[in-house]
Design a protein around this motif. Structure first.
Motif, PDB file in Angstrom:
ATOM      1  N   TRP A  68     -14.238  10.759   1.317  1.00  0.00           N
ATOM      2  CA  TRP A  68     -15.432  11.571   1.545  1.00  0.00           C
ATOM      3  C   TRP A  68     -15.897  12.227   0.249  1.00  0.00           C
ATOM      4  N   ASP A  69     -17.184  12.241   0.031  1.00  0.00           N
ATOM      5  CA  ASP A  69     -17.776  13.015  -1.058  1.00  0.00           C
ATOM      6  C   ASP A  69     -18.092  14.401  -0.498  1.00  0.00           C
ATOM      7  N   ILE A  70     -17.487  15.433  -1.051  1.00  0.00           N
ATOM      8  CA  ILE A  70     -17.620  16.772  -0.477  1.00  0.00           C
ATOM      9  C   ILE A  70     -19.056  17.268  -0.539  1.00  0.00           C
ATOM     10  N   GLN A  71     -19.765  16.992  -1.630  1.00  0.00           N
ATOM     11  CA  GLN A  71     -21.140  17.480  -1.769  1.00  0.00           C
ATOM     12  C   GLN A  71     -22.099  16.797  -0.807  1.00  0.00           C
ATOM     13  N   SER A  72     -22.068  15.465  -0.753  1.00  0.00           N
ATOM     14  CA  SER A  72     -23.043  14.723   0.058  1.00  0.00           C
ATOM     15  C   SER A  72     -22.592  14.507   1.500  1.00  0.00           C
ATOM     16  N   GLY A  73     -21.266  14.557   1.742  1.00  0.00           N
ATOM     17  CA  GLY A  73     -20.754  14.285   3.080  1.00  0.00           C
ATOM     18  C   GLY A  73     -20.655  12.810   3.403  1.00  0.00           C
ATOM     19  N   GLU A  74     -21.035  11.942   2.450  1.00  0.00           N
ATOM     20  CA  GLU A  74     -20.970  10.502   2.691  1.00  0.00           C
ATOM     21  C   GLU A  74     -19.529  10.004   2.533  1.00  0.00           C
ATOM     22  N   PHE A  75     -19.214   8.905   3.243  1.00  0.00           N
ATOM     23  CA  PHE A  75     -17.855   8.377   3.164  1.00  0.00           C
ATOM     24  C   PHE A  75     -17.857   6.876   2.928  1.00  0.00           C
ATOM     25  N   ARG A  76     -16.706   6.439   2.430  1.00  0.00           N
ATOM     26  CA  ARG A  76     -16.448   5.015   2.234  1.00  0.00           C
ATOM     27  C   ARG A  76     -15.074   4.712   2.822  1.00  0.00           C
ATOM     28  N   VAL A  77     -14.953   3.601   3.551  1.00  0.00           N
ATOM     29  CA  VAL A  77     -13.654   3.197   4.077  1.00  0.00           C
ATOM     30  C   VAL A  77     -12.906   2.431   2.984  1.00  0.00           C
ATOM     31  N   LEU A  78     -11.750   2.962   2.583  1.00  0.00           N
ATOM     32  CA  LEU A  78     -10.981   2.337   1.501  1.00  0.00           C
ATOM     33  C   LEU A  78     -10.031   1.258   2.009  1.00  0.00           C
ATOM     34  N   GLY A  79      -9.615   1.384   3.268  1.00  0.00           N
ATOM     35  CA  GLY A  79      -8.677   0.400   3.813  1.00  0.00           C
ATOM     36  C   GLY A  79      -8.310   0.756   5.231  1.00  0.00           C
ATOM     37  N   THR A  80      -7.615  -0.147   5.897  1.00  0.00           N
ATOM     38  CA  THR A  80      -7.182   0.101   7.266  1.00  0.00           C
ATOM     39  C   THR A  80      -5.725  -0.325   7.439  1.00  0.00           C
ATOM     40  N   HIS A  81      -5.110   0.237   8.454  1.00  0.00           N
ATOM     41  CA  HIS A  81      -3.789  -0.192   8.921  1.00  0.00           C
ATOM     42  C   HIS A  81      -3.962  -0.745  10.328  1.00  0.00           C
ATOM     43  N   SER A  82      -2.956  -1.452  10.829  1.00  0.00           N
ATOM     44  CA  SER A  82      -3.056  -2.007  12.177  1.00  0.00           C
ATOM     45  C   SER A  82      -2.661  -0.985  13.244  1.00  0.00           C
ATOM     46  N   ARG A  83      -2.018   0.111  12.818  1.00  0.00           N
ATOM     47  CA  ARG A  83      -1.684   1.207  13.718  1.00  0.00           C
ATOM     48  C   ARG A  83      -2.019   2.524  13.007  1.00  0.00           C
ATOM     49  N   PRO A  84      -1.928   3.668  13.683  1.00  0.00           N
ATOM     50  CA  PRO A  84      -2.354   4.934  13.081  1.00  0.00           C
ATOM     51  C   PRO A  84      -1.716   5.234  11.718  1.00  0.00           C
ATOM     52  N   ILE A  85      -2.511   5.909  10.873  1.00  0.00           N
ATOM     53  CA  ILE A  85      -2.040   6.405   9.572  1.00  0.00           C
ATOM     54  C   ILE A  85      -1.402   7.768   9.805  1.00  0.00           C
ATOM     55  N   SER A  86      -0.152   7.913   9.397  1.00  0.00           N
ATOM     56  CA  SER A  86       0.582   9.159   9.632  1.00  0.00           C
ATOM     57  C   SER A  86       0.604  10.080   8.419  1.00  0.00           C
ATOM     58  N   SER A  87       0.393   9.516   7.227  1.00  0.00           N
ATOM     59  CA  SER A  87       0.554  10.298   6.008  1.00  0.00           C
ATOM     60  C   SER A  87      -0.382   9.782   4.919  1.00  0.00           C
ATOM     61  N   VAL A  88      -1.008  10.714   4.196  1.00  0.00           N
ATOM     62  CA  VAL A  88      -1.945  10.373   3.111  1.00  0.00           C
ATOM     63  C   VAL A  88      -1.639  11.280   1.927  1.00  0.00           C
ATOM     64  N   LEU A  89      -1.410  10.706   0.744  1.00  0.00           N
ATOM     65  CA  LEU A  89      -1.219  11.538  -0.445  1.00  0.00           C
ATOM     66  C   LEU A  89      -1.830  10.878  -1.675  1.00  0.00           C
TER      67      LEU A  89
END
Length: 318
Positions: A68-89
């Motif tokens: 997400w771009d904080i100023q504009s609020g626009e987003f881009r999908v960087l990737g996907t998993h086949s099941r839920p994402i539990s952790s992002v760093l």
């Protein structure tokens, strides 16, 4: 309910909150104002800032990693998993985003690349939690399994361990010193572990009981939901479904402070970059099932920010 709390690496008052209501919100803690809100299609379980804090990365039950771009609020999908994402760093060592998922993979994403998801590494079990210090990445999984990686060379773990706690891993935090990490379980215990495998250092590892109460002669044992190390004094904050936040000096094995009980389970804790503030996320965690959900306090979702002083300073330095 609250799923995660992350402070900005730039602005000491900016707090990011990931929630089960499918949103991430950016707050200015000093002004007590919401600055931005971004919506997913399902609960957000993990989030982080870019180093300049102009972008936010988030993932959760909808399986997408969004930038997400904080100023504009626009987003881009960087990737996907086949099941839920539990952790992002965010790894400042490699300038990449690392995601862990219940699909038993850890993925590396580079937002500068045309195809942002640059690598995926299979794990022996579902990924529940991750944390990093320097170039060391720790992955906590189902079956009490722990893998330690050099984030610059993810082909093979540098260490594979089993948690010293007998029950499921609920929280993980790396020591700011880079010496080791702390784990917590659903059964009111915290373990302190070290990376150096020499017998002298391994002799220092230990576990302790916490977030337990005796009521009318009955022992009540609560999950430890989150851990956070102080960035300056390296003391440890723990929080549990008992509504308690405690500060520990893990080197002397002493509790330094216990804050008065909050109105519901404490799901997340986080120190800001200077260690002057502690964010505390409080919301019902379903530990008491449907009956507990009917209680009036269960509908309250609160974020508290405490000013932190000497209570986090080890007694030897105070």
């Amino acid at each position: 309910g609250i799923a995660c709390l992350v402070w900005s690496p730039v602005h000491e008052d900016h707090l990011l909150v990931g929630s089960w209501d499918s949103s991430i919100r950016l707050y200015d803690a000093q002004a007590n104002q919401q600055r931005a809100k971004f919506d997913h299609k399902a609960a957000v379980l993990g989030a982080c800032f870019s180093p300049k804090a102009d972008q936010v990365f988030s993932g959760g039950l909808d399986t997408w990693l969004r930038m997400w771009d904080i100023q504009s609020g626009e987003f881009r999908v960087l990737g996907t998993h086949s099941r839920p994402i539990s952790s992002v760093l965010y790894s400042t060592e490699t300038n990449t985003i690392v995601t862990g998922s219940w699909d038993s993979t850890v993925a590396i994403h580079d937002p500068r690349a045309q195809e942002a998801k640059v690598a995926s590494y299979n794990q022996p079990e579902r990924v529940y939690h991750m944390d990093a210090v320097g170039h060391t990445l720790v992955v906590a999984m189902g079956g009490r399994q722990i893998s330690v990686y050099d984030i610059r060379n993810m082909g093979k773990p540098t260490q594979e361990r089993e948690s010293s706690l007998r029950f499921m891993t609920r929280a993980l935090a790396c020591m700011p010193s880079g010496e080791g990490f702390a784990l917590a379980s659903i059964e009111g215990r915290v373990a302190v572990e070290y990376f150096d495998m020499s017998p002298a250092i391994q002799a220092k590892k230990y576990a302790f009981k916490c977030h337990r109460q005796t009521v009318d002669g009955m022992d009540h044992v609560w999950p430890v939901n989150a851990l956070a190390f102080h960035p300056v004094h390296h003391t440890l904050a723990s929080c549990g479904s008992d509504g308690i936040v405690a500060i520990w000096d893990h080197t002397t094995k002493k509790r330094l402070r216990q804050f008065p009980s909050y109105h519901s389970a404490v799901n997340a804790v986080a120190f800001n970059k200077t260690g002057s503030k502690l964010a505390i996320g409080v919301s019902y965690g379903w530990d008491k099932g449907q009956e507990g959900a009917r209680q009036p306090e269960s509908s309250r979702v609160s974020i508290y920010v405490r000013e932190i002083g000497k209570e986090v300073v080890p007694k030897s330095k105070a």
